[in-house]
Design a protein around this motif. Structure first.
Motif, mmCIF file in Angstrom:
data_model
loop_
_atom_site.group_PDB
_atom_site.id
_atom_site.type_symbol
_atom_site.label_atom_id
_atom_site.label_comp_id
_atom_site.label_asym_id
_atom_site.label_seq_id
_atom_site.Cartn_x
_atom_site.Cartn_y
_atom_site.Cartn_z
ATOM 1 N N HIS A 57 0.861 -1.259 0.329
ATOM 2 C CA HIS A 57 -0.055 0.178 0.222
ATOM 3 C C HIS A 57 0.379 1.153 0.171
ATOM 4 O O HIS A 57 0.283 2.467 0.353
ATOM 5 C CB HIS A 57 -0.442 -0.228 0.858
ATOM 6 N N THR A 58 2.368 0.970 -0.225
ATOM 7 C CA THR A 58 2.759 1.803 0.078
ATOM 8 C C THR A 58 3.833 2.549 -1.812
ATOM 9 O O THR A 58 3.136 2.421 -2.988
ATOM 10 C CB THR A 58 4.431 2.220 0.556
ATOM 11 N N GLY A 59 3.950 3.839 -1.465
ATOM 12 C CA GLY A 59 4.772 4.031 -3.026
ATOM 13 C C GLY A 59 5.836 3.592 -3.129
ATOM 14 O O GLY A 59 7.028 4.523 -3.664
ATOM 15 N N GLN A 60 6.353 2.972 -2.262
ATOM 16 C CA GLN A 60 8.062 2.810 -2.671
ATOM 17 C C GLN A 60 8.260 0.494 -3.068
ATOM 18 O O GLN A 60 7.319 -0.113 -2.299
ATOM 19 C CB GLN A 60 8.839 3.162 -1.068
ATOM 20 N N ASP A 61 8.698 0.542 -3.582
ATOM 21 C CA ASP A 61 9.027 -1.537 -3.776
ATOM 22 C C ASP A 61 9.522 -1.281 -2.048
ATOM 23 O O ASP A 61 10.301 -1.167 -1.490
ATOM 24 C CB ASP A 61 9.958 -1.458 -4.834
ATOM 25 N N ALA A 62 9.571 -2.988 -2.253
ATOM 26 C CA ALA A 62 9.125 -3.421 -0.590
ATOM 27 C C ALA A 62 9.188 -4.893 -0.639
ATOM 28 O O ALA A 62 9.088 -5.430 -1.691
ATOM 29 C CB ALA A 62 7.766 -3.435 0.078
ATOM 30 N N VAL A 63 10.358 -5.276 0.297
ATOM 31 C CA VAL A 63 11.023 -6.660 0.114
ATOM 32 C C VAL A 63 9.286 -7.747 1.248
ATOM 33 O O VAL A 63 10.094 -6.980 2.364
ATOM 34 C CB VAL A 63 12.136 -7.002 0.259
ATOM 35 N N VAL A 64 9.264 -8.573 0.635
ATOM 36 C CA VAL A 64 8.940 -9.989 1.883
ATOM 37 C C VAL A 64 9.530 -11.333 1.612
ATOM 38 O O VAL A 64 9.614 -11.609 0.630
ATOM 39 C CB VAL A 64 7.143 -9.719 1.382
ATOM 40 N N VAL A 105 11.103 -11.841 -2.017
ATOM 41 C CA VAL A 105 9.784 -11.061 -3.041
ATOM 42 C C VAL A 105 10.013 -9.842 -3.152
ATOM 43 O O VAL A 105 9.168 -9.481 -1.522
ATOM 44 C CB VAL A 105 8.429 -12.211 -2.616
ATOM 45 N N THR A 106 10.383 -9.455 -3.829
ATOM 46 C CA THR A 106 9.855 -8.035 -4.262
ATOM 47 C C THR A 106 8.670 -7.220 -4.653
ATOM 48 O O THR A 106 7.999 -7.838 -5.479
ATOM 49 C CB THR A 106 10.890 -7.103 -4.831
ATOM 50 N N VAL A 107 7.870 -6.563 -3.655
ATOM 51 C CA VAL A 107 6.409 -6.240 -4.546
ATOM 52 C C VAL A 107 7.118 -4.867 -4.823
ATOM 53 O O VAL A 107 6.886 -4.154 -3.763
ATOM 54 C CB VAL A 107 5.609 -6.713 -3.179
ATOM 55 N N PRO A 108 6.157 -4.360 -5.694
ATOM 56 C CA PRO A 108 6.555 -2.881 -6.414
ATOM 57 C C PRO A 108 5.855 -2.181 -5.454
ATOM 58 O O PRO A 108 4.560 -3.153 -5.184
ATOM 59 C CB PRO A 108 6.158 -3.087 -7.966
ATOM 60 N N ALA A 109 5.635 -0.296 -5.394
ATOM 61 C CA ALA A 109 4.945 -0.205 -4.895
ATOM 62 C C ALA A 109 3.537 -0.027 -5.816
ATOM 63 O O ALA A 109 3.197 -0.124 -6.604
ATOM 64 C CB ALA A 109 5.141 1.434 -5.243
ATOM 65 N N GLY A 110 2.988 0.115 -4.566
ATOM 66 C CA GLY A 110 1.266 -0.386 -5.042
ATOM 67 C C GLY A 110 0.869 -1.566 -5.990
ATOM 68 O O GLY A 110 -0.212 -1.795 -5.993
ATOM 69 N N ASP A 111 1.300 -2.478 -5.962
ATOM 70 C CA ASP A 111 1.477 -3.471 -6.562
ATOM 71 C C ASP A 111 1.310 -5.262 -5.010
ATOM 72 O O ASP A 111 1.118 -4.255 -3.979
ATOM 73 C CB ASP A 111 2.396 -3.971 -7.539
ATOM 74 N N VAL A 112 0.980 -6.222 -5.928
ATOM 75 C CA VAL A 112 0.052 -7.385 -5.274
ATOM 76 C C VAL A 112 1.229 -8.263 -6.064
ATOM 77 O O VAL A 112 1.244 -8.378 -6.973
ATOM 78 C CB VAL A 112 -1.206 -7.568 -5.884
ATOM 79 N N ARG A 113 1.668 -8.717 -4.833
ATOM 80 C CA ARG A 113 2.393 -10.319 -5.449
ATOM 81 C C ARG A 113 1.725 -12.026 -5.070
ATOM 82 O O ARG A 113 1.368 -11.971 -3.378
ATOM 83 C CB ARG A 113 4.063 -10.100 -4.712
ATOM 84 N N ILE A 114 0.815 -12.210 -5.767
ATOM 85 C CA ILE A 114 0.262 -13.776 -4.376
ATOM 86 C C ILE A 114 1.871 -15.364 -4.552
ATOM 87 O O ILE A 114 1.695 -15.146 -5.773
ATOM 88 C CB ILE A 114 -0.537 -13.959 -4.891
ATOM 89 N N ILE A 115 1.637 -15.638 -3.824
ATOM 90 C CA ILE A 115 3.318 -16.366 -3.609
ATOM 91 C C ILE A 115 2.460 -17.418 -3.060
ATOM 92 O O ILE A 115 1.411 -17.969 -2.346
ATOM 93 C CB ILE A 115 3.660 -15.719 -2.160
#
Length: 641
Positions: free
Chosen positions: A615-622, A630-640
């Motif tokens: 939900h942020t404006g920055q890429d983030a790592v989960v 896993v890198t989740v781009p800003a404003g994006d969704v990843r399903i693992i």
């Protein structure tokens, strides 16, 4: 519900020339739509005059859906009686607390206790069910629409008589009612059942017990309307599931626990509130509530919006990608269906500025492109269907407590129980923890931690249920002004919090509502509320500058119970929540940066899906446990998977 994710929205073909229907269905297929809700507001066209029915046009609608492989949540159109109803039966129209009779011209123009309304509603429902009982497009009954959204309480003479009948069924005698309501106060003692009225406008405060029971009665009246329609439908179509769209987390006039118990599939509507600084957290609360109402089983998002709504002071449009994030957030928290209001944006009427899957500007738009992309993505996620979300922590929530605290004669107007529940939920959300909502009298055995943010009213059985949870090894955190009154809104005597003095090892002598803030020795800050308390066995973990306890912990059986005597500000509340989570052994499903939401859905066979929503404006790592980052781009969704 099915082996695919239900995807679509409310389709209202009656608003459009018939030549557009084929185009609509072709666009639905392009968008991946496999389910629509139809007939919701069609009563005036299906029964244009009393006893005169016209189904020819609706036959073509249903046949068109079946020919294109699209299933229908077929509605009973009883949420909006036609003009002839109010004209012929003005006594069935709702009356407000000031005695004003409300007139036809919007929707839900009926008294829930009116026998005439029930008769006419069941007649049109039977007509619809009889005609389409074997239709290949019929997949589910969508009974009514948003019960009580505008007519949750009616104060007419018919409602008054029904209220008295409800009271007779709930109290053994009139003296028992007088005792429960405390009618010795202000010379309110009743000598005859006929003297009892709904809590209409009075010179001063109404009786709290009367107000509370009227809220309960009014909720029950709506449930009874649903059950009457559902039972009729079940006789004609025993194998077709029935539901109605609740408004869990947003509309508090109905007891959603009672309603959910009558639904084959729990469904709900949710709309973002633009005034909230982080509306996606409010969305998470509503989704968790819907899943909890479903007993942990998958549920259906019957309505949400592609972009702006039409009923807020400022109706904010959704930014690119927000439609997808909102939809997948509901999916992550247990929904097996993602549907919108509505398919095509209305050209006229009160909701013409409400967004839709096909906006006024047509298909060459951001909205429609995102609708098509979402449909394709959901089609590829069919394996998620049937999986569930498990939570180790629950927040206790009871509508009767909310209603009781809604009485205006309270120590402060600044302690809102719904907002407190949402605020504590938000603390869990920011900690990366998924939680359930639970009724105080429900099954609590599957949890490790209970949060009780603002449960002003609790029954004896609910209070004992929480004690037993702690006795068996659970951890409890209780917020201020909880456990104060019994189920009739009568104060529990002997010191606050009356229901849980033994559990908490604390006795409170007096409440001290605050206009400003109060400092704690730890450096934390409280506001709105404070209490003069003394321990009777609990250990003090934090105090006010004056030395009185602000946060305590009491060992109880094999577990422990914490108590807060003030409304901690957000940062301090987060620290306390983190401490009790650690004590209870509650951990996030993955490591993620602030603002990244991570929720796991799992099948019984071990297959699971980790939804990571940024939900942020920055890429983030989960970092999933035991898995690669896993890198989740800003404003994006990843399903693992």
């Amino acid at each position: 519900m099915s082996d695919v994710i239900a995807y679509g929205g409310d389709w209202n073909p009656e608003q459009w020339p018939e030549e557009t229907w084929e185009q609509d269905v072709a666009l639905m297929r392009e968008a991946g739509v496999n389910r629509v809700s139809v007939g919701i507001f069609s009563w005036s066209l299906l029964e244009p005059a009393e006893g005169v029915f016209d189904f020819d046009w609706f036959d073509r609608v249903m046949d068109l859906l079946a020919a294109n492989g699209i299933l229908a949540n077929l509605s009973t159109p009883t949420a909006s009686p036609p003009p002839w109803f109010g004209d012929a039966y003005p006594e069935a129209l709702p009356v407000d607390a000031d005695g004003r009779r409300l007139h036809h011209g919007s929707r839900q123009g009926f008294c829930p206790s009116s026998p005439i309304y029930r008769e006419k509603a069941l007649r049109i429902a039977e007509q619809v069910a009889t005609r389409y009982r074997d239709h290949p497009a019929l997949a589910m009954w969508h009974v009514h629409n948003e019960y009580g959204c505008h007519n949750a309480r009616c104060y007419c003479d018919t409602s008054a008589a029904a209220f008295r009948s409800w009271l007779r069924a709930h109290y053994s005698c009139l003296e028992a009612l007088n005792e429960a309501w405390g009618t010795a106060f202000w010379s309110q003692r009743y000598g005859d059942w006929a003297q009892i009225l709904p809590p209409r406008a009075t010179p001063s405060f109404t009786n709290p017990g009367q107000q509370l029971d009227f809220r309960r009665f009014s909720s029950d009246a709506l449930v009874e309307l649903y059950v009457a329609e559902r039972d009729l439908l079940k006789k004609l179509t025993p194998d077709v599931p029935a539901t109605t769209n609740l408004m869990a987390g947003a509309h508090w006039d109905m007891d959603c626990w009672a309603f959910a118990a009558e639904l084959d599939v729990v469904s709900t509507d949710h709309y973002l509130v633009g005034a909230r600084p982080e509306p996606h957290i409010d969305l998470a609360f509503a989704a968790d509530y819907a899943r909890s109402l479903a007993g942990g089983r998958p549920w259906l998002l019957m309505e949400h919006s592609t972009s702006a709504v039409n009923w807020q002071p400022r109706n904010l449009a959704k930014r690119p990608g927000e439609l997808r994030r909102n939809s997948l957030q509901h999916l992550a928290r247990g929904a097996d269906g993602i549907m919108f209001f509505q398919w095509r944006a209305s050209r006229a009427g009160a909701e013409k500025w409400h967004s839709a899957m096909v906006p006024h500007a047509g298909t060459s738009t951001k909205i429609f492109r995102e609708v098509v992309a979402l449909g394709a993505e959901l089609a590829g996620l069919a394996d998620v269907v049937g999986s569930t979300v498990r939570a180790d922590v629950a927040i206790l929530l009871d509508h009767s407590s909310v209603w009781a605290q809604d009485h205006p004669a309270q120590p402060t107007a600044d302690l809102d129980p719904v907002e407190e529940a949402k605020r504590w939920h938000a603390a869990l959300w920011r900690a990366g923890l998924t939680c359930d909502l639970a009724h105080p009298e429900g099954d609590l055995s599957g949890y490790r931690l209970l949060l009780v943010p603002a449960l002003y009213l609790v029954s004896d059985s609910g209070a004992a249920n929480v004690e037993e949870f702690a006795r068996r090894g659970g951890v409890v955190l209780v917020g201020p002004y909880s456990g104060i009154v019994d189920e009739h809104d009568r104060v529990r005597l002997g010191g606050y919090p009356g229901a849980w003095r033994d559990l908490l090892g604390v006795t409170v002598e007096e409440f001290f509502p605050l206009e400003g803030t109060i400092a704690l020795d730890s450096g934390a800050t409280g506001g709105v509320w404070s209490e003069l308390a003394r321990t009777t066995g609990a250990k003090v973990l934090d105090t006010y500058a004056t030395g009185e306890p602000a946060w305590t912990r009491n060992e109880f059986g094999d577990g422990a119970a914490h108590y807060l005597t003030t409304r901690l500000e957000d940062d301090a509340l987060a620290e306390v929540v983190a401490a009790v989570c650690a004590e209870a052994g509650v951990e996030p499903v993955a490591e993620a940066a602030p603002g990244v939401e991570v929720v796991r859905r799992s099948h019984a066979d071990g297959r699971s899906y980790l939804f990571a929503i940024n939900h942020t404006g920055q890429d983030a790592v989960v970092r999933p446990p035991g898995g690669a980052p896993v890198t989740v781009p800003a404003g994006d969704v990843r399903i693992i998977h």
